[in-house]
Write an enzyme that holds these catalytic residues in place. Structure first.
Site, short mmCIF file in Angstrom:
data_model
loop_
_atom_site.label_atom_id
_atom_site.label_comp_id
_atom_site.label_asym_id
_atom_site.label_seq_id
_atom_site.Cartn_x
_atom_site.Cartn_y
_atom_site.Cartn_z
N ASP A 93 0.86 -1.18 0.00
CA ASP A 93 0.00 0.00 0.00
C ASP A 93 0.90 1.24 0.00
O ASP A 93 2.13 1.12 0.01
CB ASP A 93 -0.97 -0.03 1.18
CG ASP A 93 -0.26 -0.07 2.52
OD1 ASP A 93 0.98 0.07 2.56
OD2 ASP A 93 -0.94 -0.26 3.54
N ASP A 275 -8.14 -6.54 0.27
CA ASP A 275 -7.16 -6.92 1.30
C ASP A 275 -7.70 -6.50 2.65
O ASP A 275 -8.53 -5.60 2.74
CB ASP A 275 -5.83 -6.19 1.09
CG ASP A 275 -5.89 -4.78 1.66
OD1 ASP A 275 -6.60 -3.94 1.07
OD2 ASP A 275 -5.28 -4.52 2.72
N CYS A 314 -15.06 -28.11 6.51
CA CYS A 314 -14.07 -27.13 6.06
C CYS A 314 -12.78 -27.87 5.66
O CYS A 314 -12.36 -28.80 6.35
CB CYS A 314 -13.78 -26.12 7.17
SG CYS A 314 -12.43 -24.98 6.76
N CYS A 316 -9.75 -26.53 5.43
CA CYS A 316 -8.50 -25.89 5.88
C CYS A 316 -7.67 -26.89 6.68
O CYS A 316 -8.19 -27.89 7.18
CB CYS A 316 -8.78 -24.63 6.71
SG CYS A 316 -9.12 -24.94 8.45
N CYS A 319 -9.17 -27.52 10.35
CA CYS A 319 -10.39 -28.34 10.43
C CYS A 319 -10.15 -29.73 9.86
O CYS A 319 -10.62 -30.72 10.43
CB CYS A 319 -11.54 -27.65 9.69
SG CYS A 319 -12.08 -26.13 10.49
N HIS A 346 -7.53 -21.08 9.26
CA HIS A 346 -8.96 -21.30 8.99
C HIS A 346 -9.62 -20.06 8.37
O HIS A 346 -10.32 -20.16 7.36
CB HIS A 346 -9.71 -21.68 10.27
CG HIS A 346 -11.19 -21.72 10.06
ND1 HIS A 346 -11.84 -22.79 9.50
CD2 HIS A 346 -12.16 -20.77 10.29
CE1 HIS A 346 -13.13 -22.53 9.39
NE2 HIS A 346 -13.36 -21.31 9.87
#
Lengths: 364, 364
Positions: A93, A275, A314, A316, A319, A346
């Site tokens: 940024d 973002d 999930c 991820c 999980c 997650h």
């Protein structure tokens, strides 16, 4: 004019689209969510762990890295990619948001913004030119023009108008400096410069700002000054107003948005990239997303003996490996940093699935 | 008598040896170093990250887990392995060391140790029997008898003798309780019980203690009460004195030792297993091992612009990926937990290479 870097593949919703964004570090499928790595890395995660969530780009904060350790140190250590070992594209940024929201004793002049270094106490000046210099020195693949942000404490129309005018005068200075700094680069080596649309919640100013940015010699369009405390409906009005007006050949980046409902609305209204620090900041405090965007606070006593994962089904790492809510709660209660890492994974994966749902469903 | 679980493969040094230790969760090659995972996981690392360093066994702290979240909660969450997702063998200590070193208002009687819960303030009692019950409830694969530790603040011979006598009376109670708790288990399901050798720095008491422990119905021999503040030479004298006297058919475990030079001396004098919190605790404070055991403090200013890894040629994740000292220093300076994780990985790998050097060189 910079050669187009965005290829639109399909459209949906009210200006939503999937596409391919070319960066000097490879091609990215959109819509995409870029996790903030404020200090040069996503907090508490290795690059592999970030990658495992599906994240393709990370965002680093120019303000923080300029102050500590400084772009010269990062250059000596091989640039941002070598520094934090993230090998994919990095967007920085402008530093503007942090100068306006975090720094004390700031003074805005036509030249730039003067502020107090939060660690050493010395006065520093960031100008449109120095923001470009810092971002190029960091080795960023996508850089953002330095703008005058409103909406944090300046509410009047006059201030918004003043900030608007200054943002556009500064954009011209950013473009001139960017061209100077990149003139010896081949087009394949050149980072991508985003101009920033401002104008507060004033729809006419916003449209005018978008028009001015799109008429400029920038590779991408960034929407700034939203999600800074205004009601969600107000942000949505701005996104709706801009949706039909975007140049389809350039990527559209919404700064600082990371709540699932906000992201869906943005992606359905022409935003390609967003973002936020939210997913990992929330995660480190025990707040994770469950089914239907439900906000789960894992530090609550009700999860003490809960053997279920954060979210059934999930995919991820956290999980899929079956880490239980009870385990995570315990680790938060005893201040074990692994809990924040596992919950960050997650939350990042949760947002990436939102991105993927648009890419898969709409590409057919 | 419990059937032998240790197979000695080769010998070296003054009683050093390589071997195979059978646990109910698979076979382990020795010598080995077990990283402490106080709260049920190695701090700030996933099980995969721990495994990547070559660690085969982790140690969990009975005292900490008993107090928070409690063995009943861990049982409800599926036991220690399911809790923290470490699928290899887990050893739990007896809780004795922490009761003696950490807890306030402790009172030692023949029954056990009464102490104040550091969070709730209530009084708690741990006895030889309850230590066995807690460790079995946690689901540990290797458990340690509850002993009376000296050397922390009790220096007189009388105290050492008293603690020695009590340790051996308590050992008989531990064995009786262990047999009661495991009587319905097949031998392949039964955890391994270690008796603890005490006796302070008194070589005669130490030898006598080893004799008593080895005459008992325990599967493993643990050496306690060393590395608690005494000079290194004193610890070495005890290890030297015991080296010729160990039962070769049982594993020899040295509690609480993790400095490289101490580990080498221990492994060369008949120790098969050791544990310590040192590698990860040091790492979280920026202290890592370089070539020749050199202690490097990464927070020092001299590393600010150093592009080199912690240790040239190191095959740990952190060094192999080229994370620089300059990067790590910066992340420590801004309190980014990733730095502690990356340095923990390095320190763990450093100790595992020491273990491997004995296994490879001596097995030939």
């Amino acid at each position: 004019m910079i050669k187009p870097v965005f290829y639109q593949k399909s459209t949906f919703g009210n200006g939503g689209r999937t596409g391919l964004l070319n960066t000097r570090r490879g091609e990215i499928t959109t819509p995409t969510f870029m996790q903030d790595g404020t200090r040069g890395v996503v907090k508490s995660l290795t690059a592999e762990q970030v990658k495992s969530t599906g994240v393709d780009i990370v965002l680093a904060n120019t303000y923080h890295l300029h102050l500590q350790p400084g772009e010269k140190v990062i250059q000596k250590l091989g640039g941002l990619h070598e520094f934090g070992k993230w090998r994919g594209p990095i967007l920085t940024d402008s530093g503007g948001f942090q100068v306006f929201s975090l720094s004390k004793l700031r003074k805005i002049t036509e030249e730039g913004v003067t502020f107090k270094h939060p660690v050493t106490g010395e006065m520093r000046l960031i100008t449109p030119e120095s923001s470009m210099q810092i971002q190029i020195a960091l080795g960023s693949d996508m850089i953002v023009a330095f703008d005058h942000l409103t909406g944090l404490d300046e509410k009047s129309i006059k201030d918004t108008q003043e900030a608007f005018d200054r943002t556009h005068r500064w954009l011209e200075r950013c473009i001139a400096e960017f061209k100077k700094l990149t003139k010896d680069m081949k087009s394949s080596e050149r980072p991508l410069l985003f101009g920033v649309v401002q104008g507060g919640l004033d729809l006419d100013l916003r449209k005018k700002s978008l028009e001015l940015v799109q008429a400029s010699d920038v590779g991408g369009i960034a929407i700034g000054g939203l999600s800074v405390g205004e009601p969600q409906a107000e942000m949505f009005k701005v996104l709706e107003a801009l949706a039909p007006l975007y140049d389809p050949k350039r990527p559209h980046f919404l700064l600082g948005v990371g709540a699932p409902a906000d992201l869906r609305f943005a992606y359905e209204h022409g935003i390609d990239m967003a973002d936020c620090v939210l997913p990992t900041r929330n995660a480190r405090h025990g707040s994770v997303w469950g089914a239907n965007d439900q906000q789960i606070n894992l530090t609550n006593a009700q999860y003490a003996e809960d053997p279920s994962p954060i979210m059934e089904g999930c995919d991820c790492y956290t999980c899929a490996n079956g880490y239980s809510k009870g385990f995570l709660r315990h680790q938060f209660k005893v201040s074990e940093p692994l809990a924040g890492s596992l919950c960050s994974i997650h939350n990042l994966r949760y947002l990436q699935r939102i991105c993927e749902s648009y890419r898969v469903d709409k590409q057919g």
